[in-house]
Scaffold this motif. Structure first.
Motif, PDB file in Angstrom:
ATOM      1  N   GLN A 101     -25.367   4.403  21.874  1.00  0.00           N
ATOM      2  CA  GLN A 101     -26.153   5.620  21.706  1.00  0.00           C
ATOM      3  C   GLN A 101     -27.485   5.406  22.422  1.00  0.00           C
ATOM      4  N   GLY A 102     -27.710   6.185  23.457  1.00  0.00           N
ATOM      5  CA  GLY A 102     -28.872   5.940  24.300  1.00  0.00           C
ATOM      6  C   GLY A 102     -28.712   4.604  24.991  1.00  0.00           C
ATOM      7  N   ASN A 103     -29.711   3.741  24.867  1.00  0.00           N
ATOM      8  CA  ASN A 103     -29.643   2.413  25.495  1.00  0.00           C
ATOM      9  C   ASN A 103     -29.229   1.322  24.511  1.00  0.00           C
ATOM     10  N   GLU A 104     -28.892   1.720  23.299  1.00  0.00           N
ATOM     11  CA  GLU A 104     -28.571   0.735  22.264  1.00  0.00           C
ATOM     12  C   GLU A 104     -27.061   0.586  22.107  1.00  0.00           C
ATOM     13  N   VAL A 105     -26.601  -0.669  22.122  1.00  0.00           N
ATOM     14  CA  VAL A 105     -25.162  -0.958  22.025  1.00  0.00           C
ATOM     15  C   VAL A 105     -24.895  -1.819  20.789  1.00  0.00           C
ATOM     16  N   TRP A 106     -23.951  -1.364  19.976  1.00  0.00           N
ATOM     17  CA  TRP A 106     -23.448  -2.129  18.837  1.00  0.00           C
ATOM     18  C   TRP A 106     -21.969  -2.416  19.086  1.00  0.00           C
ATOM     19  N   VAL A 107     -21.510  -3.575  18.655  1.00  0.00           N
ATOM     20  CA  VAL A 107     -20.094  -3.929  18.787  1.00  0.00           C
ATOM     21  C   VAL A 107     -19.566  -4.375  17.426  1.00  0.00           C
ATOM     22  N   VAL A 108     -18.433  -3.795  17.033  1.00  0.00           N
ATOM     23  CA  VAL A 108     -17.732  -4.200  15.815  1.00  0.00           C
ATOM     24  C   VAL A 108     -16.518  -5.024  16.244  1.00  0.00           C
ATOM     25  N   SER A 109     -16.465  -6.271  15.817  1.00  0.00           N
ATOM     26  CA  SER A 109     -15.421  -7.175  16.321  1.00  0.00           C
ATOM     27  C   SER A 109     -14.050  -6.911  15.728  1.00  0.00           C
ATOM     28  N   GLY A 110     -13.976  -6.333  14.508  1.00  0.00           N
ATOM     29  CA  GLY A 110     -12.704  -6.365  13.788  1.00  0.00           C
ATOM     30  C   GLY A 110     -12.385  -7.829  13.507  1.00  0.00           C
ATOM     31  N   ASP A 111     -11.127  -8.218  13.648  1.00  0.00           N
ATOM     32  CA  ASP A 111     -10.743  -9.628  13.572  1.00  0.00           C
ATOM     33  C   ASP A 111     -10.431 -10.106  14.983  1.00  0.00           C
ATOM     34  N   TYR A 112     -10.691 -11.375  15.277  1.00  0.00           N
ATOM     35  CA  TYR A 112     -10.482 -11.858  16.643  1.00  0.00           C
ATOM     36  C   TYR A 112     -10.253 -13.358  16.678  1.00  0.00           C
ATOM     37  N   LYS A 113      -9.654 -13.814  17.754  1.00  0.00           N
ATOM     38  CA  LYS A 113      -9.588 -15.247  18.052  1.00  0.00           C
ATOM     39  C   LYS A 113      -9.852 -15.416  19.537  1.00  0.00           C
ATOM     40  N   VAL A 114     -10.357 -16.588  19.914  1.00  0.00           N
ATOM     41  CA  VAL A 114     -10.787 -16.774  21.297  1.00  0.00           C
ATOM     42  C   VAL A 114      -9.725 -17.433  22.168  1.00  0.00           C
ATOM     43  N   GLU A 115      -8.720 -18.094  21.555  1.00  0.00           N
ATOM     44  CA  GLU A 115      -7.655 -18.692  22.356  1.00  0.00           C
ATOM     45  C   GLU A 115      -6.584 -17.648  22.648  1.00  0.00           C
ATOM     46  N   ASN A 116      -6.199 -17.541  23.900  1.00  0.00           N
ATOM     47  CA  ASN A 116      -5.150 -16.593  24.288  1.00  0.00           C
ATOM     48  C   ASN A 116      -3.800 -17.125  23.827  1.00  0.00           C
ATOM     49  N   ASP A 117      -3.116 -16.387  22.965  1.00  0.00           N
ATOM     50  CA  ASP A 117      -1.827 -16.858  22.445  1.00  0.00           C
ATOM     51  C   ASP A 117      -0.657 -16.489  23.344  1.00  0.00           C
ATOM     52  N   GLY A 118      -0.936 -15.826  24.483  1.00  0.00           N
ATOM     53  CA  GLY A 118       0.117 -15.446  25.416  1.00  0.00           C
ATOM     54  C   GLY A 118       0.712 -14.087  25.138  1.00  0.00           C
ATOM     55  N   LEU A 119       0.357 -13.501  24.003  1.00  0.00           N
ATOM     56  CA  LEU A 119       0.966 -12.240  23.576  1.00  0.00           C
ATOM     57  C   LEU A 119      -0.074 -11.179  23.234  1.00  0.00           C
ATOM     58  N   SER A 120      -1.167 -11.597  22.617  1.00  0.00           N
ATOM     59  CA  SER A 120      -2.158 -10.647  22.098  1.00  0.00           C
ATOM     60  C   SER A 120      -3.313 -10.385  23.047  1.00  0.00           C
ATOM     61  N   GLY A 121      -3.348 -11.067  24.192  1.00  0.00           N
ATOM     62  CA  GLY A 121      -4.426 -10.866  25.149  1.00  0.00           C
ATOM     63  C   GLY A 121      -5.593 -11.809  24.918  1.00  0.00           C
ATOM     64  N   GLN A 122      -6.521 -11.798  25.848  1.00  0.00           N
ATOM     65  CA  GLN A 122      -7.678 -12.695  25.834  1.00  0.00           C
ATOM     66  C   GLN A 122      -8.897 -11.986  25.267  1.00  0.00           C
ATOM     67  N   PHE A 123      -9.491 -12.559  24.246  1.00  0.00           N
ATOM     68  CA  PHE A 123     -10.743 -12.037  23.694  1.00  0.00           C
ATOM     69  C   PHE A 123     -11.781 -11.888  24.794  1.00  0.00           C
ATOM     70  N   GLU A 124     -12.507 -10.770  24.749  1.00  0.00           N
ATOM     71  CA  GLU A 124     -13.505 -10.468  25.783  1.00  0.00           C
ATOM     72  C   GLU A 124     -14.868 -10.247  25.133  1.00  0.00           C
ATOM     73  N   PRO A 125     -15.820 -11.169  25.293  1.00  0.00           N
ATOM     74  CA  PRO A 125     -17.155 -10.936  24.735  1.00  0.00           C
ATOM     75  C   PRO A 125     -17.772  -9.680  25.346  1.00  0.00           C
ATOM     76  N   VAL A 126     -18.405  -8.878  24.509  1.00  0.00           N
ATOM     77  CA  VAL A 126     -19.003  -7.620  24.962  1.00  0.00           C
ATOM     78  C   VAL A 126     -20.513  -7.680  24.723  1.00  0.00           C
TER      79      VAL A 126
END
Length: 361
Positions: A101-126
């Motif tokens: 909103q405007g110049n302010e950015v918020w990110v809600v992670s939900g649940d995440y893991k940083v290792e790519n398991d080959g199926l769920s995709g690669q976590f991307e820091p925002v």
């Protein structure tokens, strides 16, 4: 100035865009991070999620729900507020929610893991000013081995069980963990059988074209001779039930991050414990927070108070927030309390989630 997101009794609310993220009470518009039932609940008028989550939401909440799927990085705008979804690597279709909103950015992670398991995709820091992060395993004792090592151990355990004339029963949550197991064990030269709660989402994902192996659903008519020395994947709720008797003789293995804590396997009467989690470990949480560049961090579900306190002590403004999110996909939140007997503090949301529909088979 009104914050971009607020914590309310219904969930995480965006006043400017008039929508909620993973609400725990029914609302008109819900943005959903992933299809686990503590984040995606029934009763909302409209759902927005990642494209790959659509069939999973329909499976769990009903085919007639009003749901819109968008791709990672695609941007929608509500009343001047921009929303986009970004890879979380937790399960298939899981996403972080970026709200600007405007110049302010918020990110809600939900649940995440940083290792790519080959199926769920690669976590991307925002990059963002404010990051709302899970902290399921927000204590230094939780540091995962590389996935390849864990699956090597699982294969060795299966082989040893076969040599002893036993079947191998692996307990894994039906949505996420089970698919990760199947994907990474698909080269086994051994029949794989599954509980109905595993087979139902499996068939939905096969229909979507995911590279998952064929499995055989266990029914009352499945010959016991076919199960001998096989691999069986079942939800944690099957443990200790009469359904398990047909596999005798068998060895029981639990796939959960709580298995990192000494004694967890013994307390759950298991023969083996594999610390395989779909959540970030301690180092993954710290790495992710740092990568966002956030000036303020809110920590939710799990060891949120401990994690927030550590961030504060290391120069990052942080605050623990009570939410209705749980550890549904780990199915052993009581072990978090057990872990704290030695290390304290207790987790903030340690109530057990109910098994998903179909897990009582």
């Amino acid at each position: 100035m009104t914050p971009v997101l607020q914590f309310t009794d219904k969930g995480i609310y965006c006043p400017g865009g008039d929508f909620y993220i993973d609400p725990w009470q029914p609302v008109p518009r819900a943005v959903i991070t992933h299809a686990h039932s503590d984040h995606a609940r029934l009763g909302n008028q409209h759902y927005l999620c990642h494209l790959e989550s659509v069939p999973l939401l329909q499976l769990r909440l009903g085919a007639d729900i009003s749901v819109q799927g968008i791709a990672y990085g695609e941007t929608l705008r509500y009343n001047g507020v921009s929303i986009s979804l970004h890879p979380a690597g937790h399960i298939i279709g899981s996403a972080q929610v970026r709200v600007q909103q405007g110049n302010e950015v918020w990110v809600v992670s939900g649940d995440y893991k940083v290792e790519n398991d080959g199926l769920s995709g690669q976590f991307e820091p925002v990059p963002c000013q404010v990051f709302i992060t899970e902290s399921t395993f927000g204590l230094p004792i939780y540091n995962w081995q590389p996935q390849a090592m864990i699956f090597s151990d699982i294969r060795k355990w299966i082989y040893e069980n076969q040599q002893a004339g036993k079947s191998s029963v692996l307990l894994a949550y039906s949505l996420g963990k089970a698919q990760r197991l199947l994907f990474n064990l698909k080269d086994l030269d051994t029949p794989i059988f599954a509980h109905g709660a595993i087979d139902v989402p499996h068939q939905v994902l096969l229909a979507q074209g995911y590279d998952l192996p064929a499995i055989q659903r266990i029914t009352p008519d499945t010959p016991k001779a076919d199960l001998k020395k096989s691999v069986i994947i079942a939800p944690p709720s099957a443990a200790g039930t009469p359904w398990m008797r047909r596999f005798n003789p068998y060895a029981l293995g639990i796939c959960s991050g709580w298995m990192q804590v000494r004694g967890s396997m013994r307390r759950r009467n298991a023969d083996a414990g594999f610390a395989l989690s779909d959540h970030a470990d301690w180092s993954g949480l710290l790495q992710s927070v740092k990568a966002t560049g956030a000036e303020k961090v809110f920590t939710t579900h799990g060891f949120s108070s401990a994690f927030a306190r550590y961030l504060q002590e290391n120069g990052i403004e942080a605050e623990a927030i009570k939410t209705a999110f749980g550890n549904e996909d780990e199915e052993a939140p009581q072990e978090a309390g057990t872990a704290t007997a030695a290390v304290d503090p207790t987790p903030d949301n340690g109530t057990a989630a109910a098994p998903a529909a179909g897990e009582s088979e």
